[in-house]
Scaffold this motif. Sequence first.
Motif, PDB file in Angstrom:
ATOM      1  N   LEU A 361      52.956  50.949  60.989  1.00 56.92           N
ATOM      2  CA  LEU A 361      52.922  51.757  62.213  1.00 56.92           C
ATOM      3  C   LEU A 361      51.728  52.705  62.259  1.00 56.92           C
ATOM      4  CD1 LEU A 361      56.704  52.750  62.309  1.00 56.92           C
ATOM      5  CD2 LEU A 361      55.592  51.168  63.870  1.00 56.92           C
ATOM      6  N   PHE A 362      51.136  52.983  61.115  1.00 50.66           N
ATOM      7  CA  PHE A 362      50.100  54.013  61.045  1.00 50.66           C
ATOM      8  C   PHE A 362      48.950  53.793  62.035  1.00 50.66           C
ATOM      9  CE2 PHE A 362      51.151  55.041  56.300  1.00 50.66           C
ATOM     10  CZ  PHE A 362      52.349  55.618  56.714  1.00 50.66           C
ATOM     11  N   PRO A 363      48.377  52.580  62.140  1.00 50.82           N
ATOM     12  CA  PRO A 363      47.264  52.396  63.085  1.00 50.82           C
ATOM     13  C   PRO A 363      47.659  52.674  64.528  1.00 50.82           C
ATOM     14  CG  PRO A 363      47.385  50.561  61.546  1.00 50.82           C
ATOM     15  CD  PRO A 363      48.639  51.355  61.365  1.00 50.82           C
ATOM     16  N   PHE A 364      48.889  52.340  64.900  1.00 48.75           N
ATOM     17  CA  PHE A 364      49.350  52.581  66.273  1.00 48.75           C
ATOM     18  C   PHE A 364      49.535  54.078  66.525  1.00 48.75           C
ATOM     19  CE2 PHE A 364      50.498  48.242  65.299  1.00 48.75           C
ATOM     20  CZ  PHE A 364      50.180  47.560  66.468  1.00 48.75           C
ATOM     21  N   ILE A 365      50.028  54.781  65.528  1.00 50.88           N
ATOM     22  CA  ILE A 365      50.184  56.230  65.653  1.00 50.88           C
ATOM     23  C   ILE A 365      48.815  56.888  65.814  1.00 50.88           C
ATOM     24  CG2 ILE A 365      50.948  58.328  64.468  1.00 50.88           C
ATOM     25  CD1 ILE A 365      53.112  56.596  63.104  1.00 50.88           C
ATOM     26  N   GLU A 366      47.847  56.448  65.030  1.00 50.11           N
ATOM     27  CA  GLU A 366      46.500  57.002  65.121  1.00 50.11           C
ATOM     28  C   GLU A 366      45.893  56.768  66.499  1.00 50.11           C
ATOM     29  OE1 GLU A 366      44.534  55.181  61.823  1.00 50.11           O
ATOM     30  OE2 GLU A 366      45.015  56.821  60.453  1.00 50.11           O
ATOM     31  N   LYS A 367      46.089  55.562  67.040  1.00 57.17           N
ATOM     32  CA  LYS A 367      45.563  55.266  68.382  1.00 57.17           C
ATOM     33  C   LYS A 367      46.208  56.175  69.431  1.00 57.17           C
ATOM     34  CE  LYS A 367      44.025  50.477  67.951  1.00 57.17           C
ATOM     35  NZ  LYS A 367      42.684  50.738  68.506  1.00 57.17           N
ATOM     36  N   ALA A 368      47.501  56.421  69.293  1.00 59.21           N
ATOM     37  CA  ALA A 368      48.181  57.307  70.246  1.00 59.21           C
ATOM     38  C   ALA A 368      47.647  58.729  70.128  1.00 59.21           C
ATOM     39  CB  ALA A 368      49.689  57.268  70.003  1.00 59.21           C
ATOM     40  N   LEU A 369      47.415  59.185  68.904  1.00 60.61           N
ATOM     41  CA  LEU A 369      46.898  60.540  68.706  1.00 60.61           C
ATOM     42  C   LEU A 369      45.479  60.688  69.238  1.00 60.61           C
ATOM     43  CD1 LEU A 369      48.251  61.194  65.105  1.00 60.61           C
ATOM     44  CD2 LEU A 369      48.973  62.368  67.180  1.00 60.61           C
ATOM     45  N   GLU A 370      44.730  59.588  69.259  1.00 61.43           N
ATOM     46  CA  GLU A 370      43.355  59.631  69.765  1.00 61.43           C
ATOM     47  C   GLU A 370      43.295  59.567  71.282  1.00 61.43           C
ATOM     48  OE1 GLU A 370      41.692  56.348  67.704  1.00 61.43           O
ATOM     49  OE2 GLU A 370      41.652  57.382  65.758  1.00 61.43           O
ATOM     50  N   LYS A 372      43.322  60.631  75.053  1.00 59.89           N
ATOM     51  CA  LYS A 372      42.718  61.854  75.583  1.00 59.89           C
ATOM     52  C   LYS A 372      43.694  62.755  76.325  1.00 59.89           C
ATOM     53  CE  LYS A 372      38.107  59.798  75.925  1.00 59.89           C
ATOM     54  NZ  LYS A 372      36.984  59.442  76.827  1.00 59.89           N
ATOM     55  N   ALA A 373      44.915  62.305  76.527  1.00 62.76           N
ATOM     56  CA  ALA A 373      45.885  63.144  77.242  1.00 62.76           C
ATOM     57  C   ALA A 373      46.089  64.466  76.518  1.00 62.76           C
ATOM     58  CB  ALA A 373      47.213  62.404  77.371  1.00 62.76           C
ATOM     59  N   ALA A 374      46.150  65.545  77.273  1.00 59.95           N
ATOM     60  CA  ALA A 374      46.297  66.879  76.666  1.00 59.95           C
ATOM     61  C   ALA A 374      47.707  67.088  76.115  1.00 59.95           C
ATOM     62  CB  ALA A 374      45.964  67.956  77.697  1.00 59.95           C
ATOM     63  N   LYS A 375      48.686  66.493  76.763  1.00 68.45           N
ATOM     64  CA  LYS A 375      50.084  66.669  76.344  1.00 68.45           C
ATOM     65  C   LYS A 375      50.679  65.296  76.035  1.00 68.45           C
ATOM     66  CE  LYS A 375      51.063  70.969  78.820  1.00 68.45           C
ATOM     67  NZ  LYS A 375      49.640  71.321  79.026  1.00 68.45           N
ATOM     68  N   LYS A 376      51.159  65.148  74.816  1.00 66.92           N
ATOM     69  CA  LYS A 376      51.672  63.846  74.376  1.00 66.92           C
ATOM     70  C   LYS A 376      52.960  64.023  73.587  1.00 66.92           C
ATOM     71  CE  LYS A 376      47.943  62.687  72.003  1.00 66.92           C
ATOM     72  NZ  LYS A 376      46.858  63.596  72.300  1.00 66.92           N
ATOM     73  N   VAL A 377      53.873  63.084  73.764  1.00 68.17           N
ATOM     74  CA  VAL A 377      55.030  62.947  72.883  1.00 68.17           C
ATOM     75  C   VAL A 377      55.020  61.512  72.373  1.00 68.17           C
ATOM     76  CG1 VAL A 377      57.530  63.002  72.636  1.00 68.17           C
ATOM     77  CG2 VAL A 377      56.391  64.700  74.070  1.00 68.17           C
ATOM     78  N   ILE A 378      54.990  61.377  71.051  1.00 69.41           N
ATOM     79  CA  ILE A 378      54.923  60.061  70.415  1.00 69.41           C
ATOM     80  C   ILE A 378      56.242  59.811  69.696  1.00 69.41           C
ATOM     81  CG2 ILE A 378      53.661  58.608  68.787  1.00 69.41           C
ATOM     82  CD1 ILE A 378      51.272  60.566  69.203  1.00 69.41           C
ATOM     83  N   PHE A 379      57.009  58.864  70.210  1.00 68.32           N
ATOM     84  CA  PHE A 379      58.285  58.488  69.599  1.00 68.32           C
ATOM     85  C   PHE A 379      58.009  57.377  68.587  1.00 68.32           C
ATOM     86  CE2 PHE A 379      59.189  60.247  73.745  1.00 68.32           C
ATOM     87  CZ  PHE A 379      60.293  61.042  73.530  1.00 68.32           C
ATOM     88  N   VAL A 380      58.416  57.614  67.359  1.00 69.35           N
ATOM     89  CA  VAL A 380      58.186  56.643  66.289  1.00 69.35           C
ATOM     90  C   VAL A 380      59.537  56.277  65.683  1.00 69.35           C
ATOM     91  CG1 VAL A 380      57.022  56.166  64.097  1.00 69.35           C
ATOM     92  CG2 VAL A 380      55.917  57.652  65.805  1.00 69.35           C
ATOM     93  N   HIS A 381      59.868  54.989  65.713  1.00 68.81           N
ATOM     94  CA  HIS A 381      61.156  54.507  65.204  1.00 68.81           C
ATOM     95  C   HIS A 381      60.896  53.635  63.982  1.00 68.81           C
ATOM     96  CE1 HIS A 381      65.385  52.731  66.293  1.00 68.81           C
ATOM     97  NE2 HIS A 381      65.385  53.440  65.186  1.00 68.81           N
ATOM     98  N   ILE A 382      61.243  54.119  62.821  1.00 67.90           N
ATOM     99  CA  ILE A 382      60.964  53.405  61.576  1.00 67.90           C
ATOM    100  C   ILE A 382      62.205  52.672  61.071  1.00 67.90           C
ATOM    101  CG2 ILE A 382      59.117  54.990  60.925  1.00 67.90           C
ATOM    102  CD1 ILE A 382      61.036  56.378  59.014  1.00 67.90           C
TER     103      ILE A 382
END
Length: 565
Positions: A361-370, A372-382
């Motif tokens: 999942l790490f590469p997908f999380i990194e792409k989401a963090l990159e 440009k949206a100022a406000k983000k919520v990233i749901f990660v289901h492991i």
Amino acid sequence: MRALIFLSLFFPIAIWWYIMSNCTVSPVLPERLIFLHALFYASALLLPTKTWRSVYIKGFYVISTFFIFVETAYALIYKDTITTSIAYILLETNFSEAKGYLSIYLNWQILILFLVYLIPSIFIFKGVRWLLNNKNKSSTWDINEGIKTEQTKIPSFLKNHEKRIKKSFLFLFASLGTIIYINAHHFEHHVLNKIITGIEMYKKESRQYADFIANSKESKFLNSVVKQADSSRKTLIFLIGEASTRSHFGIYGYYRNTTPGLEAMSGQLAVFRDVISPFNSTIPSLENVLTFASVSNPEDIRQGSIVQLVKNAGFKTFWISNQIPLGLYETLVTMIGKTADQSFFINMGSAEVQHSYDENLFPFIEKALEDKAAKKVIFVHILGTHSLYDLRYPKEYQVFTDKPQTKFPSSKSHEVINQYDNAVLYNDFVVSQIITILNEHAQTEEEQHLIYFSDHGEEVYQTMNFEGHADAIASQPMFEIPFIYWSNQSEKVQEYQGYTNRAYVSDNLIYSVADVLNISFGGMTPEKSIFSAAFIAKPRMVKNGQDYDKLFSQKNENTSLELIK
């Protein structure tokens, strides 16, 4: 020579068999492909002309090799046989998400595999052309006959009906073979059948998804959300674990050091010590955790989900999951995940095995963090510590092999406990690494938060001679979950560290998230937030409305726990 050319048509199956046997954890059944291909190639003998036979054989070869290539590439990526969830990728993934998948998974292995199938196929086609056109003087080769014959040996009364007799025997063989193939259910394992089955499942779940969205459009909560229009940067990772009981976490006092990563950053964490799940199984638990529903108010599921709440407040949402998207136990969670602006389901393994490490999942999380949206919520289901425990971690995390402590000693319990503790150790690496990745991607003056918890706990020979979780029975470890908060806002962490002994049930988590992100809406209730100074402890209701604390306070920890009816 002719036999070699015929056998060369099965070359793709040989490659498939070799790779599948070495890459996957599920059993491989080569006979399902060998028999099917033999049946289809033999059927070419029923066609009247060489041109038709050539088109038929080459066409079937190309189509079947394409599906075999897809299944083999899938095995290289996911380490498992293909499942019905492949339909989700085919039908749901948009261009942007497909590009993201390809950028991560399209590697040299897949390219080499493609060439391994392509290059020999050129020569195989030439062989087929020779086979169809070749005749010699001493005997005749007719693809319609299928065998080499000495014409002088054929009685005159059979000679006129020879082709008809052979076609009849071939038709009988094909009919019996088809019946046997279907009766043995070999067709169920074929990639094409799994795609068709997956499409039907997808259509059914899409209808349920539409109903869910239609109901939530009338939500008094969602329709009253105040959108955050300021330019401040804010990111939350909402990290959902699986089947993890806190009693096996070193950071919660377990005798083994199963959480070295989290303990190394303990000063940056608020480790809540008395949080439970509302149910001891995944779907009923997450139905409550991810929506406005609770054990006390199950009807509030119609008010919408946590994803819809944060979206309405102005946050861009991402759903990144290592759980399979289609299946009996994934429906509602997938529906909620699909409401995110971008969703990635990277695990296409079987429901029984789900052999996919959470670090994928790490590469997908990194792409989401990159993004440009100022406000983000990233749901990660492991996958976390989902059974089978020994499939949850790479072999380098097989650290605990000695005799563990348990009230129920046996060779089986010792083996299972060690596997579970190794899974917790790997889970610690995943969670702590996600925190590190989040922190490393911090933008200037960006407020960052991470909430980690598990959907439910797990019994691993702590209070009963049992491993796993079950609706029919219950023990405290099945409800006791880790609940950890991290932030780059040190004052927030310090404040929340004063709240870590609060008794809380995770079906009110939607209010805690709204509190952390300062989301305002008509139904906001600060006393339901574990992070609020206005928090009020109330009876923690679980299962069918039973008071958790009263239920387990009456039980002696040395006895087996009774059924919860």
